[in-house]
Write an enzyme that holds these catalytic residues in place. Structure first.
Site, PDB file in Angstrom:
ATOM      1  N   CYS A  19       0.812  -1.218   0.000  1.00  0.00           N
ATOM      2  CA  CYS A  19       0.000   0.000   0.000  1.00  0.00           C
ATOM      3  C   CYS A  19       0.846   1.269   0.000  1.00  0.00           C
ATOM      4  O   CYS A  19       0.680   2.128  -0.859  1.00  0.00           O
ATOM      5  CB  CYS A  19      -0.924   0.010   1.219  1.00  0.00           C
ATOM      6  N   GLU A  21       4.392   1.308   1.588  1.00  0.00           N
ATOM      7  CA  GLU A  21       5.731   1.081   2.139  1.00  0.00           C
ATOM      8  C   GLU A  21       6.814   1.293   1.072  1.00  0.00           C
ATOM      9  O   GLU A  21       6.795   0.658   0.029  1.00  0.00           O
ATOM     10  CB  GLU A  21       5.837  -0.344   2.695  1.00  0.00           C
TER      11      GLU A  21
END
Length: 383
Positions: A19, A21
């Protein structure tokens, strides 16, 4: 990324894993979603002498740090929160390290190792620490919940002395039932709340996340690397809320915790009242540079707000302003009326896609609690 020892060249070549990182392709094994961690639970234990709120059958879960009723100052609340945080991060890290070693010994990753620099050259699996960069990244949940809870304790109990610690504890034990006046007070703008560009509450949010980052950042992992903190929930704030008793911010037991870096929205009130610019200014006050495993800020806009050239320009300006200090923002452009109809008649909206938290999903496939959480997010406008 550079503060974590990554070179400038590698940092500039980052890609997003999952998502939000950040990771270096071909040179990093980051284990970016090693665990989800509830800061709201830490605060609950900190003001209850290490016990969970409510029935005590489970016994003391954390260290004996005192009860809110016995604390003489807000500084004692902070000391208890810090001690509980250190204890629980240590426990979480021990469990994560055990899993890391088990993965190394029992579940090698030969295909991934072919794609990561250093593994083929050394003849070692990526699980052994053969990559140039090795991180472990747990995620913190409940930032807004903790910030607004601390604000209630600091403002109403210690500074204004409008309520006693005993009164607050009784309200929490009763899940706010029979304590309507206090319940509506803590859910009103009479109390400092995160998400309104209010330094009082925003500094408490920064404090809450700094304590988490202090406990996580730089802790060694079994692959020769270190832990790096992330502050986002994806959708974990919903199940975390299922097992969390009432909290001082005006949230009832079972309700979701605040999502990611977002403000609190309980079943009767959104605590952010001053629009999207105030929200991003609050979130930007957090020390996001320390949160090198990623952050996330969810915003939901009414479609008419972003319509036309002016609406698009406003959104672009908002994003440019936030990204001076913030890492990640995601936007839902969907009205509450449509969501309510989709909630009542999901069969009519098989193709409806919504942004959840760093990812998109079909509305009809989401858990009921997650749908309610998305619906309850504040509907923003630039008015």
């Amino acid at each position: 990324m550079m503060k974590q020892g990554i070179t400038q060249a590698d940092a500039r070549n980052y890609a997003i894993v999952g998502c939000v990182e950040m990771s270096v392709p071909g040179r990093e094994y980051g284990w970016h979603d090693s665990a989800y961690f509830s800061a709201a639970r830490v605060l609950e234990l900190a003001i209850n002498d290490g016990y969970a709120q409510g029935p005590k059958e489970l016994g003391r879960l954390g260290p004996a740090t005192g009860k809110l009723e016995d604390f003489k100052s807000f500084a004692e609340v902070q000391a208890a929160y810090e001690e509980q945080m250190e204890y629980w991060i240590e426990l979480q890290a021990r469990g994560t390290d055990i899993m890391d070693r088990v993965h190394r010994d029992l579940k090698p990753l030969p295909y991934l190792s072919l794609l990561i620099e250093g593994c083929t050259e050394s003849g070692r699996d990526v699980n052994t620490g053969a990559a140039p960069y090795n991180f472990t990244g747990p995620q913190c949940a409940g930032v807004g919940t903790v910030a607004d809870s601390l604000a209630v304790i600091k403002q109403l109990v210690f500074e204004e002395q409008r309520i006693s610690a005993k009164e607050l504890n009784e309200a929490l034990e009763a899940d706010w039932e029979g304590h309507d006046a206090l319940y509506y007070l803590v859910n009103s703008d009479k109390v400092h709340q995160y998400g309104n560009d209010d330094d009082y509450a925003d500094e408490l949010a920064r404090y809450a996340t700094d304590v988490y980052c202090d406990a996580v950042d730089g802790r060694p992992n079994p692959r020769g690397g270190v832990y790096q903190p992330g502050v986002y929930t994806v959708s974990a704030n919903v199940p975390f809320g299922w097992v969390q008793a009432a909290t001082p911010d005006g949230r009832k037991g079972g309700e979701p915790l605040s999502d990611c870096l977002g403000p609190v929205h309980t079943q009767i009130a959104s605590h952010d009242r001053k629009g999207p610019t105030a929200v991003i200014r609050s979130a930007a006050k957090l020390n996001q540079q320390r949160m090198s495993n990623g952050t996330l800020l969810n915003l939901r806009f009414c479609p008419s707000t972003l319509s036309g050239e002016c609406g698009v320009d406003n959104l672009i300006s908002l994003q440019k302003a936030y990204f001076r200090k913030g890492q990640h923002m995601q936007v839902n452009v969907i009205g509450r009326e449509l969501l309510e109809d989709a909630y009542c008649h999901p069969e009519k909206y098989r193709g409806l896609m919504v942004r959840v938290a760093g990812y998109s999903a079909f509305w009809c496939e989401l858990d009921d609690g997650l749908r309610k959480d998305i619906m309850s997010r504040t509907e923003m406008s630039f008015d």
